[in-house]
Design an enzyme around this catalytic site. Structure first.
Site, PDB file in Angstrom:
ATOM      1  N   GLU A 136       6.727 -13.904 -14.550  1.00  0.00           N
ATOM      2  CA  GLU A 136       5.518 -14.726 -14.431  1.00  0.00           C
ATOM      3  C   GLU A 136       4.370 -14.200 -15.308  1.00  0.00           C
ATOM      4  OE1 GLU A 136       2.562 -16.570 -11.034  1.00  0.00           O
ATOM      5  OE2 GLU A 136       3.949 -14.991 -10.478  1.00  0.00           O
ATOM      6  N   ASP A 137       4.241 -12.876 -15.408  1.00  0.00           N
ATOM      7  CA  ASP A 137       3.034 -12.298 -16.023  1.00  0.00           C
ATOM      8  C   ASP A 137       3.229 -11.630 -17.384  1.00  0.00           C
ATOM      9  OD1 ASP A 137       1.720 -13.106 -13.780  1.00  0.00           O
ATOM     10  OD2 ASP A 137       1.703 -11.148 -12.805  1.00  0.00           O
ATOM     11  N   HIS A 141       1.208  -1.902  -8.168  1.00  0.00           N
ATOM     12  CA  HIS A 141       1.502  -3.007  -7.246  1.00  0.00           C
ATOM     13  C   HIS A 141       3.012  -3.188  -7.041  1.00  0.00           C
ATOM     14  CE1 HIS A 141       1.584  -6.819  -5.198  1.00  0.00           C
ATOM     15  NE2 HIS A 141       2.161  -7.406  -6.244  1.00  0.00           N
ATOM     16  N   ASP A 184       5.248  -8.414  -0.938  1.00  0.00           N
ATOM     17  CA  ASP A 184       4.246  -8.661  -1.975  1.00  0.00           C
ATOM     18  C   ASP A 184       2.923  -9.095  -1.341  1.00  0.00           C
ATOM     19  OD1 ASP A 184       3.128  -9.312  -4.559  1.00  0.00           O
ATOM     20  OD2 ASP A 184       3.741 -11.392  -4.277  1.00  0.00           O
ATOM     21  N   HIS A 233       9.332  -8.015  -9.884  1.00  0.00           N
ATOM     22  CA  HIS A 233       9.014  -9.344  -9.338  1.00  0.00           C
ATOM     23  C   HIS A 233       7.933 -10.121 -10.093  1.00  0.00           C
ATOM     24  CE1 HIS A 233       5.655  -7.379  -7.141  1.00  0.00           C
ATOM     25  NE2 HIS A 233       5.149  -8.591  -7.051  1.00  0.00           N
ATOM     26  N   ASP A 275      -6.233  -7.301  29.693  1.00  0.00           N
ATOM     27  CA  ASP A 275      -4.938  -6.879  29.127  1.00  0.00           C
ATOM     28  C   ASP A 275      -5.084  -6.587  27.634  1.00  0.00           C
ATOM     29  OD1 ASP A 275      -5.398  -9.537  28.729  1.00  0.00           O
ATOM     30  OD2 ASP A 275      -3.298 -10.111  28.728  1.00  0.00           O
TER      31      ASP A 275
END
Length: 279
Positions: free
Chosen positions: A87-88, A58, A149, A83, A269
């Site tokens: 957080e993880d 990812h 992301d 990134h 169109d």
């Protein structure tokens, strides 16, 4: 899949990121990117995505979008690779600053602040989030990396549960697609809208997609016939130009059908032609 094959694929994805960087980079910048990749790979090594693949794919994909589709440079690639670490994983902002400097720390801090779950059914909270999203970043790269992301998450949304798909898709059409539009990233904006619509209105999406595929050959012939005399005339006058033909997006065709109360066959169109002159 065996670990050795997975590691080879991860390494290939990393090399793909390096190849996709459009700006010239110094040996030092290449070294920093490699360091960011190593840190992210180690931090995420025991994690897997819902699809079952190693999580590191990812951040590598986000870095590739930043380089290839948005045209960002080495600092952004480093931040894209890192990134999700704060957080993880066990990595802290201080670790980031120590290894990669204050600028990278600030971008990662901004990205961490605007991640997480938000209730978009409450219009007040949705509006507050939109304001927060636009005021937090001191550096526009925070928003650009966040868009990359989100684009990768939308491209791989199939492996999510139905309720999660709907939530992420509606959040994308409400916030991320308009944001991409505001920043002039029209290709990304169109893809985000398209993918949001695919997951929010799957039946309508499939109907229009199938009809576009069935009418493609006729459309291509018409475009060729229409463009031939124009190109000939431009060539005769010695103009330098780009001639672009594109099919309108599925959400935009659907909007037209709804607004005018007509069937697909009555929307005339469904494609657009753009001639860009070098003036």
């Amino acid at each position: 899949m065996d670990i050795e094959r997975e590691n080879k694929m991860i390494l290939n994805a990393y090399r793909g990121v390096l190849r996709s960087i459009k700006s010239n980079r110094s040996k030092e910048e290449t070294k920093i990117i490699r360091k960011a990749f190593n840190v992210a790979a180690k931090a995420h090594q025991s994690m897997r995505r819902k699809s079952g693949e190693p999580y590191i794919f990812h951040p590598l994909a986000v870095a590739r979008i930043c380089a290839d589709e948005i045209g960002l440079g080495p600092t952004s690639i480093v931040c894209a690779l890192l990134h999700d670490t704060v957080e993880d994983t066990n990595i802290t902002l201080n670790d980031i600053e120590k290894n990669f400097g204050v600028k990278v720390r600030n971008i990662i801090d901004g990205l961490t602040k605007i991640s997480g779950e938000f209730d978009f059914t409450s219009s007040t909270q949705a509006e507050n989030f939109k304001k927060m999203f636009l005021t937090i970043p001191d550096d526009v790269r925070v928003i650009l990396i966040k868009l990359a992301d989100r684009l990768h998450n939308m491209r791989t949304l199939d492996s999510m549960k139905e309720i999660k798909k709907l939530k992420i898709a509606s959040e994308t059409s409400y916030l991320y697609a308009p944001l991409a539009h505001r920043l002039g990233l029209y290709t990304i904006k169109t893809e985000l809208e398209d993918l949001s619509f695919k997951f929010t209105y799957p039946n309508e999406y499939d109907v229009i997609k199938n009809k576009l595929e069935k009418t493609k050959a006729v459309r291509d012939r018409y475009i060729q016939k229409f463009s031939h005399p124009i190109k000939k005339e431009l060539d005769n006058h010695g103009f330098k130009y780009q001639f672009k033909a594109r099919t309108k997006s599925i959400p935009s065709i659907h909007r037209k059908m709804q607004d005018k109360g007509v069937d697909f066959e009555e929307v005339f169109d469904v494609f657009a032609i753009r001639i860009i002159l070098d003036s």
